[in-house]
Enzyme design. Structure first.
Site, PDB file in Angstrom:
ATOM      1  N   LEU A  33       0.821  -1.211   0.000  1.00 52.68           N
ATOM      2  CA  LEU A  33       0.000   0.000   0.000  1.00 52.68           C
ATOM      3  C   LEU A  33       0.853   1.258   0.000  1.00 52.68           C
ATOM      4  O   LEU A  33       0.628   2.184   0.756  1.00 52.68           O
ATOM      5  CB  LEU A  33      -0.941   0.026   1.210  1.00 52.68           C
ATOM      6  CG  LEU A  33      -2.098  -0.961   1.178  1.00 52.68           C
ATOM      7  CD1 LEU A  33      -2.945  -0.807   2.425  1.00 52.68           C
ATOM      8  CD2 LEU A  33      -2.955  -0.761  -0.061  1.00 52.68           C
ATOM      9  N   CYS A  34       1.886   1.251  -0.808  1.00 49.85           N
ATOM     10  CA  CYS A  34       2.673   2.464  -0.910  1.00 49.85           C
ATOM     11  C   CYS A  34       3.003   2.741  -2.366  1.00 49.85           C
ATOM     12  O   CYS A  34       4.129   3.041  -2.718  1.00 49.85           O
ATOM     13  CB  CYS A  34       3.927   2.395  -0.054  1.00 49.85           C
ATOM     14  SG  CYS A  34       4.785   0.828  -0.145  1.00 49.85           S
ATOM     15  N   GLY A  35       2.008   2.621  -3.215  1.00 54.95           N
ATOM     16  CA  GLY A  35       2.175   2.984  -4.610  1.00 54.95           C
ATOM     17  C   GLY A  35       3.208   2.120  -5.308  1.00 54.95           C
ATOM     18  O   GLY A  35       3.279   0.916  -5.071  1.00 54.95           O
TER      19      GLY A  35
END
Lengths: 137, 300
Positions: B90-92
């Site tokens: 969940l960090c691109g």
């Protein structure tokens, strides 16, 4: 002629000190070195021990370091230190505890661990000596 | 056409997703600030370490048989690649870009007939790379930087690398991580740790060095150069690893913040759209009921 030397103390996390001082005494592996203004360029390894910062002819600050390096050049004295700590902040009980643990570790250490364990013991012994020295002052 | 009730449920679910993403964004922003401060505060040490190492290395110039870690083993047959990613997603594109670069490098090296060993810092990179290169993985470290990267963690990683190097397990060591530029941009960087790349240190500390030392100083070494170098090199390795891990953790939080920011915005758009459909349909239902009542009354 400058009458002070710029003293810098850096730990991996922070730049702790950056100030002009009259003299610093640094515990190097091959004996203590006093750095006065206009000291010739020097690179040396630092053993665990206490750095004394002198100002106005007196020791104004004592800082314990757990080893590292020192570089002196052009009136600047940079100490790259591991685990620097003001001697006054060292907690005696904690040191006693970790000293005992280190002694035990040396006794129990296997052959390739022994060097590491010995180093750790020396560190703790020096720390203890630093704490004791302040009580005598 | 979904029923009113279905729409209502969707709206509620998107709203709670939005709450989560906006909370994650907030947390990432706070952590980013701390990580950035940490990286900045650690810079003086790295700079001075590089300067010192340069001075020592210079006095070795032209001499044969210096320290192996400085000069290399003379071969580049076996490569160790350290891949630093995050433990969480969940960090691109943060993890993806590192993995892509590592995969490319691994394939290129293999195509040249070199042996590649992989070491992972962080869970995500390992999970992805394991599919293709499971046989090449030699070591992995996870759980770093959960409460901010500490020097001890970096030293452990560097210690492992030193140990492997001394055992002759590889010739060249490269660290792949994201260099932090801003919260929006992170640059995937390959940094060569072993043999020590002096060029990089020059770039960082070069300017201050020229200014400070003035005429070329000849240093007194105590103990002699080779002994200092033997101490300095492993320490320098830890410092470089530490610096890279700090940059990486700042990048991770930056990337997560950006990703969560746009996720929150998308959720907001989605809610608007759904609410519009919901209201239209509600109105349609009311109109329909009215017509039914009126036509019922007329029929009487």
């Amino acid at each position: 002629m400058a009458d002070t030397v710029n003293f810098e103390l850096v730990s991996p996390q922070h730049l702790l000190r950056s100030e002009p001082v009259e003299m610093v005494v640094i515990p190097c592996t091959e004996g203590d070195i006093g750095v006065l203004p206009n000291h010739s360029p020097l690179i040396a390894t630092v053993r665990p021990g206490v750095i004394d910062i002198h100002r106005d002819g007196k020791v104004v600050e004592r800082i314990f370091v757990g080893g590292g390096f020192v570089e002196v050049s052009s009136n600047r004295c940079t100490v790259l230190a591991e685990r620097p700590m003001a001697v006054a902040d060292i907690n005696r009980e904690e040191v006693e505890e970790s000293l005992a643990a280190a002694r035990k570790a040396v006794e129990e250490a296997s052959e390739h661990e022994i060097e590491e364990a010995r180093k750790h013991l020396t560190l703790n012994e020096e720390m203890m000596a630093a704490v004791d020295s302040i009580n005598h002052h | 056409m979904p029923s009113l009730k279905d729409l209502k449920t969707r709206i509620i679910s998107v709203k709670s997703t939005q709450k989560i993403t906006s909370a994650m964004k907030m947390v990432a922003a706070a952590k980013l600030r701390r990580a950035q401060e940490g990286a900045e505060e650690a810079r003086p040490y790295a700079e001075r370490m590089a300067r010192m190492l340069n001075s020592v290395a210079k006095s070795f110039e032209g001499q044969k048989g210096g320290a192996k870690m400085l000069a290399g083993t003379g071969s580049d047959q076996t490569h160790l690649i350290i891949v630093a990613t995050a433990d969480r997603g969940l960090c691109g594109g943060f993890n993806g870009s590192i993995v892509r670069e590592s995969r490319r490098m691994t394939r290129d090296l293999k195509a040249e007939g070199k042996t590649v060993k992989l070491m992972f810092v962080g869970r995500k990179g390992r999970d992805v790379m394991r599919r293709e290169f499971a046989a090449d993985i030699v070591h992995e470290v996870t759980g770093i930087g959960r409460t901010g990267v500490t020097f001890a963690e970096a030293r452990d990683v560097a210690g492992k690398v030193t140990e492997m190097f001394e055992a002759g397990e590889f010739d060249v060591c490269t660290f792949i991580f994201n260099r932090f530029k801003s919260a929006m941009t992170q640059i995937v960087t390959r940094q060569q740790l072993i043999p020590f790349a002096a060029v990089e240190a020059d770039g960082e500390a070069g300017e201050s060095q020229e200014k400070d030392t003035g005429p070329k100083a000849t240093y007194i070494f105590e103990p002699e150069e080779s002994e200092i170098l033997a101490e300095l090199l492993p320490r320098n390795l830890s410092t470089q690893v530490f610096q890279a891990l700090l940059e990486n953790s700042a990048s991770e939080h930056g990337a997560r913040m950006t990703a969560m920011d746009s996720a929150t915005r998308n959720a907001g758009e989605m809610i608007d759209k759904l609410t519009l459909t919901y209201n239209r349909q509600r109105q349609a239902v009311i109109t329909k009921e009215l017509i039914e009542i009126i036509s019922g009354a007329e029929a009487l």
